[in-house]
Design an enzyme around this catalytic site. Structure first.
Site, PDB file in Angstrom:
ATOM      1  N   HIS A  19       0.847  -1.194   0.000  1.00  0.00           N
ATOM      2  CA  HIS A  19       0.000   0.000   0.000  1.00  0.00           C
ATOM      3  C   HIS A  19       0.877   1.236   0.000  1.00  0.00           C
ATOM      4  O   HIS A  19       1.860   1.320   0.748  1.00  0.00           O
ATOM      5  CB  HIS A  19      -0.908   0.041   1.233  1.00  0.00           C
ATOM      6  CG  HIS A  19      -1.735   1.287   1.295  1.00  0.00           C
ATOM      7  ND1 HIS A  19      -2.889   1.463   0.558  1.00  0.00           N
ATOM      8  CD2 HIS A  19      -1.559   2.447   1.985  1.00  0.00           C
ATOM      9  CE1 HIS A  19      -3.386   2.662   0.799  1.00  0.00           C
ATOM     10  NE2 HIS A  19      -2.602   3.283   1.653  1.00  0.00           N
ATOM     11  N   ASP A  79     -15.452   1.838   7.236  1.00  0.00           N
ATOM     12  CA  ASP A  79     -14.416   2.763   6.768  1.00  0.00           C
ATOM     13  C   ASP A  79     -14.930   3.626   5.632  1.00  0.00           C
ATOM     14  O   ASP A  79     -14.613   4.818   5.561  1.00  0.00           O
ATOM     15  CB  ASP A  79     -13.177   1.994   6.320  1.00  0.00           C
ATOM     16  CG  ASP A  79     -12.116   2.935   5.765  1.00  0.00           C
ATOM     17  OD1 ASP A  79     -11.605   3.755   6.544  1.00  0.00           O
ATOM     18  OD2 ASP A  79     -11.850   2.894   4.552  1.00  0.00           O
ATOM     19  N   ARG A  97     -15.030  12.121   7.255  1.00  0.00           N
ATOM     20  CA  ARG A  97     -13.800  12.843   7.598  1.00  0.00           C
ATOM     21  C   ARG A  97     -13.458  13.868   6.540  1.00  0.00           C
ATOM     22  O   ARG A  97     -12.941  14.953   6.836  1.00  0.00           O
ATOM     23  CB  ARG A  97     -12.641  11.857   7.770  1.00  0.00           C
ATOM     24  CG  ARG A  97     -12.716  11.025   9.050  1.00  0.00           C
ATOM     25  CD  ARG A  97     -11.768   9.839   8.986  1.00  0.00           C
ATOM     26  NE  ARG A  97     -10.413  10.268   8.669  1.00  0.00           N
ATOM     27  CZ  ARG A  97      -9.568   9.556   7.922  1.00  0.00           C
ATOM     28  NH1 ARG A  97      -9.948   8.404   7.408  1.00  0.00           N
ATOM     29  NH2 ARG A  97      -8.353  10.009   7.685  1.00  0.00           N
ATOM     30  N   SER A 127      -7.913   3.496   8.875  1.00  0.00           N
ATOM     31  CA  SER A 127      -8.581   3.434   7.577  1.00  0.00           C
ATOM     32  C   SER A 127      -7.795   2.559   6.611  1.00  0.00           C
ATOM     33  O   SER A 127      -8.341   1.662   5.958  1.00  0.00           O
ATOM     34  CB  SER A 127      -8.738   4.845   7.006  1.00  0.00           C
ATOM     35  OG  SER A 127      -9.267   4.807   5.701  1.00  0.00           O
ATOM     36  N   LYS A 136      -8.824  -1.961   5.696  1.00  0.00           N
ATOM     37  CA  LYS A 136      -9.050  -2.512   4.365  1.00  0.00           C
ATOM     38  C   LYS A 136      -7.985  -3.542   4.008  1.00  0.00           C
ATOM     39  O   LYS A 136      -8.290  -4.594   3.439  1.00  0.00           O
ATOM     40  CB  LYS A 136      -9.074  -1.390   3.332  1.00  0.00           C
ATOM     41  CG  LYS A 136     -10.298  -0.486   3.448  1.00  0.00           C
ATOM     42  CD  LYS A 136     -10.227   0.713   2.539  1.00  0.00           C
ATOM     43  CE  LYS A 136      -9.219   1.735   3.008  1.00  0.00           C
ATOM     44  NZ  LYS A 136      -9.332   3.039   2.351  1.00  0.00           N
TER      45      LYS A 136
END
Length: 434
Positions: A87, A166, A173, A188, A192
Site C-alpha cells: 500500500h 471505513d 472525515r 482506515s 481494508k
C-alpha cells in the site's frame, strides 16, 4: 440510550473529548452502531473531531481498526503460494503498483491488491489501469481467488463488503476537517488491507511536498502506527519512508503512467521508478519468506512483462491495444540553460489534476490521456528554450490553469551555483519494522 444499546453515543464522545481512553467495548459498539445507522452522522463527526484533537493510543487504534474490519467480511484467500500486499499513501507519478505486482508474482509470491481512485493531486491506480481498453476493476471474491492462483497477481477495486464502516467514516472525515489524524488515517488504511486477507503487508509511506505527510517526523509517526496495527492483528508489516518531493519517473497522469510502467516491465524505464519497484519487491519477498530471490534480474529480463499481460487479460483488458492519446499537447520550455535544481511534486500533481487526470470529487470523471510529462529531473542539464514539461489534455482551456499551478515550481541554476543539487541520496529514506 435504548434498552437494546449498551452505550449512548454522547457518553463516548464526551469521554474522548475529555481526553479519556476509550474502552474496547465502547469502540466496538460505536463503530458497529455507526455502520448500522444508530449513531448519527453528526455524532460520529463530533467523535472524529475529538479523536483528531485528543488522539488515540496504540491499543485504541488497533481496536478501532479491528472494529472496522468486523463491520464487513474478510476475504479468504486459498492460494498455493504465500500472499503479500503493498500500500502506498499516495504521491505524484506513483505508478509503482503496476510493475511491482507482476514482478513479485513472477518471483513466486501472490499479490492481492485492492486499490483506489485518485482524488485531488494524487493519482489512483484504478484510474491508470482503466486507460487500458477493456480492463475492468470490479471482480468478485471468486474471480480474485482464481486470478491469484492462475496469474499470481490481481489489482482491483475493493469488494462492497470490505470494511463498510471505513467507507462511511472516510467520506465523513473528508467534509469535517478530520482527515489529518494519524489514528484515523492508519486505521482506515489497515482495516481494508487486513480484511483483504494477505499474509503480509509492505507500506510505502511518502514524504515531501507531493505527499500527504510533508515531514519525516510526520511520516515516521504514521509508519509506526501502521506497523503497530499490523503487528497487533498478526499481519507481518514493514514500512518504507520514501521521497516524494519530486514526481516519480517522468510521467504523471493515467495512460502515460501505464506506458512508463510497461517500459519498466520490459527492462527499461526511469531509474527512480526501477529503484523503488525493486526496493518494495525485496521487502515483499522477505516478508513472504523468499528473501533468497533477487528481483533485479527478473525485472531486467522482461519476464514480469509476460505476467503483466496475463494479469491485464484476466481482467478483460487488452495489453496490446494502443493507449489513449491527448487531443492537445502544450510544451513548457526551460527558462534558461543550466541544471534543473527543483521540480515540485505537488505543483506537478495539481497541474495534472487541472488538465483532467484527477478529480475534485469521487464521482468526477477523469481523462485517460491527460497529464504531465517531465522531460528533465533535478540534477539534469537543460538548455534555454528546450522542452521542460509537456502538458497533455483533451480540454485546451485547462492549460492556463495548469500553468498557474506550475508557476514557481521549478528552477534552473548555473552548474557552479550553490543552488545546484549535489546529487540524490536515494529514494528510500528509512525503514520501519515492528
Amino acid at each position: 440510550m435504548s434498552a437494546r444499546e449498551p452505550f449512548a453515543a454522547v457518553d463516548v464522545i464526551r469521554a474522548k473529548r475529555d481526553g479519556l481512553r476509550l474502552t474496547a467495548e465502547q469502540i466496538e459498539w460505536v463503530v458497529d452502531a455507526y455502520t448500522r445507522g444508530v449513531v448519527a452522522e453528526e455524532q460520529m463527526a463530533a467523535l472524529a473531531m475529538a479523536v483528531y484533537l485528543r488522539g488515540m493510543d496504540a491499543g485504541e487504534t488497533a481496536r478501532w481498526t479491528g472494529a472496522m474490519i468486523d463491520s464487513g467480511e474478510r476475504l479468504s484467500l486459498h492460494v498455493s503460494r504465500p500472499t503479500v500486499d503493498k500500500h502506498s499513501t499516495g504521491g505524484v507519478g506513483d505508478k509503482i503498483t503496476l510493475p511491482l505486482a507482476p514482478l513479485v508474482a513472477t518471483c513466486g509470491v501472490a499479490v492481492p491488491q485492492m486499490s483506489g481512485r485518485g482524488l485531488g493531486h494524487t493519482g489512483g491506480t484504478l484510474d491508470k489501469l482503466e486507460s487500458i481498453p477493456g480492463w475492468r476493476a470490479q471482480l468478485s471474491p471468486e474471480e480474485i481467488g482464481r486470478q491469484l492462483e492462475d496469474v499470481g497477481a490481481v489489482v482491483c477495486a475493493a469488494t462492497p463488503t470490505l470494511a463498510p464502516a471505513d467507507r462511511k467514516l472516510y467520506a465523513l472525515r473528508d467534509v469535517t476537517a478530520t482527515v489529518e489524524s494519524v489514528p484515523l488515517i492508519a486505521s482506515s488504511i489497515m482495516s481494508k488491507k487486513i480484511a483483504e486477507g494477505a499474509g503480509g503487508l509492505v507500506l510505502d509511506v511518502k514524504v515531501g511536498s507531493g505527499a500527504f505527510m510533508k515531514s519525516l517526523d510526520q511520516a515516521r509517526e504514521l509508519a509506526r502506527a501502521l506497523v503497530g496495527i499490523g503487528s497487533a492483528h498478526g499481519v507481518a508489516t514493514t514500512a518504507l519512508l520514501t521521497d516524494m518531493s519530486t514526481p516519480l519517473g517522468s510521467a504523471v497522469g493515467n495512460a502515460i503512467e501505464v506506458a512508463e510502467a510497461v517500459d519498466v516491465l520490459r527492462g527499461g524505464g526511469p531509474p527512480d521508478v526501477v529503484e523503488l519497484t525493486l526496493a518494495l519487491a525485496r521487502e515483499m519477498l522477505a516478508i513472504a519468506g523468499r528473501a533468497d530471490i533477487d528481483p533485479e534480474p527478473v525485472l531486467a529480463s522482461g519476464a514480469a512483462y509476460e505476467t503483466w499481460c496475463r494479469m491485464i487479460r484476466a481482467q478483460d483488458g487488452d495489453p496490446d491495444a494502443p493507449l489513449p492519446r491527448p487531443a492537445h499537447v502544450h510544451v513548457v520550455p526551460a527558462p534558461e540553460s543550466g541544471v534543473l535544481t527543483r521540480l515540485d511534486a505537488y505543483a506537478v500533481g495539481v497541474a495534472a489534476w487541472r488538465l483532467g487526470a484527477g478529480r475534485a470529487r469521487k464521482e468526477d470523471p477523469v481523462q485517460a490521456a491527460a497529464g504531465v510529462r517531465c522531460l528533465a529531473k533535478p540534477g539534469e542539464r537543460v538548455e534555454r528554450g528546450a522542452p521542460l514539461l509537456e502538458l497533455h489534455t483533451d480540454t485546451p482551456d485547462a492549460v492556463p490553469y495548469a500553468l498557474d499551478a506550475l508557476a514557481g515550481s521549478y528552477a534552473v541554476a548555473d552548474p557552479g551555483n550553490d543552488d545546484a543539487p549535489a546529487g540524490g541520496e536515494g529514494i528510500v529514506l528509512e525503514r520501519v519494522r515492528a
